[in-house]
Design a protein around this motif. Sequence first.
Motif, PDB file in Angstrom:
ATOM      1  N   SER A 104       0.819  -1.216   0.000  1.00 53.47           N
ATOM      2  CA  SER A 104       0.000   0.000   0.000  1.00 53.47           C
ATOM      3  C   SER A 104       0.851   1.264   0.000  1.00 53.47           C
ATOM      4  N   SER A 105       2.134   1.146   0.379  1.00 56.99           N
ATOM      5  CA  SER A 105       3.075   2.260   0.302  1.00 56.99           C
ATOM      6  C   SER A 105       4.093   1.946  -0.780  1.00 56.99           C
ATOM      7  N   ILE A 106       4.666   3.000  -1.372  1.00 59.17           N
ATOM      8  CA  ILE A 106       5.675   2.754  -2.397  1.00 59.17           C
ATOM      9  C   ILE A 106       6.919   2.131  -1.762  1.00 59.17           C
ATOM     10  N   ASP A 107       7.712   1.442  -2.576  1.00 52.47           N
ATOM     11  CA  ASP A 107       8.848   0.654  -2.079  1.00 52.47           C
ATOM     12  C   ASP A 107       9.710   1.391  -1.061  1.00 52.47           C
ATOM     13  N   ARG A 108      10.179   2.591  -1.421  1.00 54.65           N
ATOM     14  CA  ARG A 108      11.144   3.285  -0.561  1.00 54.65           C
ATOM     15  C   ARG A 108      10.533   3.811   0.738  1.00 54.65           C
ATOM     16  N   ASN A 109       9.213   3.750   0.867  1.00 55.99           N
ATOM     17  CA  ASN A 109       8.549   4.239   2.080  1.00 55.99           C
ATOM     18  C   ASN A 109       8.097   3.111   3.014  1.00 55.99           C
ATOM     19  N   ARG A 110       8.274   1.878   2.611  1.00 56.80           N
ATOM     20  CA  ARG A 110       7.748   0.746   3.373  1.00 56.80           C
ATOM     21  C   ARG A 110       8.496   0.510   4.674  1.00 56.80           C
ATOM     22  N   ILE A 111       7.799  -0.150   5.586  1.00 57.38           N
ATOM     23  CA  ILE A 111       8.327  -0.486   6.899  1.00 57.38           C
ATOM     24  C   ILE A 111       8.647  -1.974   6.920  1.00 57.38           C
ATOM     25  N   LEU A 112       9.844  -2.312   7.386  1.00 59.87           N
ATOM     26  CA  LEU A 112      10.210  -3.709   7.617  1.00 59.87           C
ATOM     27  C   LEU A 112      10.299  -3.901   9.122  1.00 59.87           C
ATOM     28  N   THR A 113       9.459  -4.772   9.642  1.00 59.49           N
ATOM     29  CA  THR A 113       9.477  -5.030  11.078  1.00 59.49           C
ATOM     30  C   THR A 113      10.515  -6.097  11.395  1.00 59.49           C
ATOM     31  N   PHE A 114      10.964  -6.115  12.625  1.00 58.08           N
ATOM     32  CA  PHE A 114      11.995  -7.061  13.050  1.00 58.08           C
ATOM     33  C   PHE A 114      11.508  -8.498  12.921  1.00 58.08           C
ATOM     34  N   SER A 115      10.250  -8.730  13.257  1.00 57.88           N
ATOM     35  CA  SER A 115       9.690 -10.089  13.233  1.00 57.88           C
ATOM     36  C   SER A 115       9.292 -10.536  11.830  1.00 57.88           C
ATOM     37  N   GLY A 116       9.140  -9.595  10.916  1.00 58.59           N
ATOM     38  CA  GLY A 116       8.660  -9.928   9.584  1.00 58.59           C
ATOM     39  C   GLY A 116       7.144  -9.954   9.499  1.00 58.59           C
ATOM     40  N   GLY A 117       6.471  -9.706  10.624  1.00 60.13           N
ATOM     41  CA  GLY A 117       5.019  -9.648  10.664  1.00 60.13           C
ATOM     42  C   GLY A 117       4.563  -8.262  11.083  1.00 60.13           C
ATOM     43  N   ASP A 118       3.265  -8.072  11.153  1.00 60.48           N
ATOM     44  CA  ASP A 118       2.713  -6.788  11.579  1.00 60.48           C
ATOM     45  C   ASP A 118       2.980  -6.576  13.065  1.00 60.48           C
ATOM     46  N   VAL A 119       3.126  -5.311  13.471  1.00 61.81           N
ATOM     47  CA  VAL A 119       3.398  -4.963  14.864  1.00 61.81           C
ATOM     48  C   VAL A 119       2.343  -3.976  15.329  1.00 61.81           C
ATOM     49  N   ALA A 120       1.660  -4.315  16.429  1.00 62.54           N
ATOM     50  CA  ALA A 120       0.643  -3.433  17.007  1.00 62.54           C
ATOM     51  C   ALA A 120       1.270  -2.594  18.113  1.00 62.54           C
ATOM     52  N   ILE A 121       1.119  -1.273  17.983  1.00 67.70           N
ATOM     53  CA  ILE A 121       1.612  -0.350  19.012  1.00 67.70           C
ATOM     54  C   ILE A 121       0.388   0.161  19.759  1.00 67.70           C
ATOM     55  N   THR A 122       0.284  -0.195  21.011  1.00 68.89           N
ATOM     56  CA  THR A 122      -0.880   0.194  21.810  1.00 68.89           C
ATOM     57  C   THR A 122      -0.529   1.399  22.689  1.00 68.89           C
ATOM     58  N   THR A 123      -1.523   1.916  23.364  1.00 74.98           N
ATOM     59  CA  THR A 123      -1.386   3.104  24.196  1.00 74.98           C
ATOM     60  C   THR A 123      -0.195   3.002  25.140  1.00 74.98           C
ATOM     61  N   GLY A 124       0.621   4.038  25.139  1.00 71.58           N
ATOM     62  CA  GLY A 124       1.756   4.117  26.043  1.00 71.58           C
ATOM     63  C   GLY A 124       3.035   3.480  25.512  1.00 71.58           C
TER      64      GLY A 124
END
Length: 156
Positions: free
Chosen positions: A118-138
Amino acid sequence: MAGGGQLTVEAPDFDYIEKEAGIHTRDAVQTLWLVANDEAASRRQGVREAIERIQPKAVIESPSADQNNLNTQFSGVMRFDGAVSFNLTGLQARPEPTIVYLVVLGAGTVTLKNNSGSSIDRNRILTFSGGDVAITTGLTVMLMYLNTRWREVKWA
């Protein structure tokens, strides 16, 4: 002129130059004068951009929908205060190496989508785990722009 800046090199007396040395000399001096002012304006613009990049800056966002290629506005901290959860697929590319902290203070969860199309190549995020990461409150996540990707930083 670059950056639309003001002229900084005082103008010579072009009429006098033309009278004493001729129109071609006047044109040459005028060209050099314009180049000198253009170069000075470019240098000033470069300094302004460098200052903007290194000054600590926080941007507060409250998105209500998924964010693709999010503009960080050259900030070091992206603070998310909204109550709506959303997916973050990428941040606009920055000079390497750049660090951005993502801080969630609102009730909504920010989910970092790993290598999302959904983002162009140079703007993409690579997470450490290789999966999605949920950032919750705090919680805070640190991303570093390196080798044409935003990379989640994990501590050893």
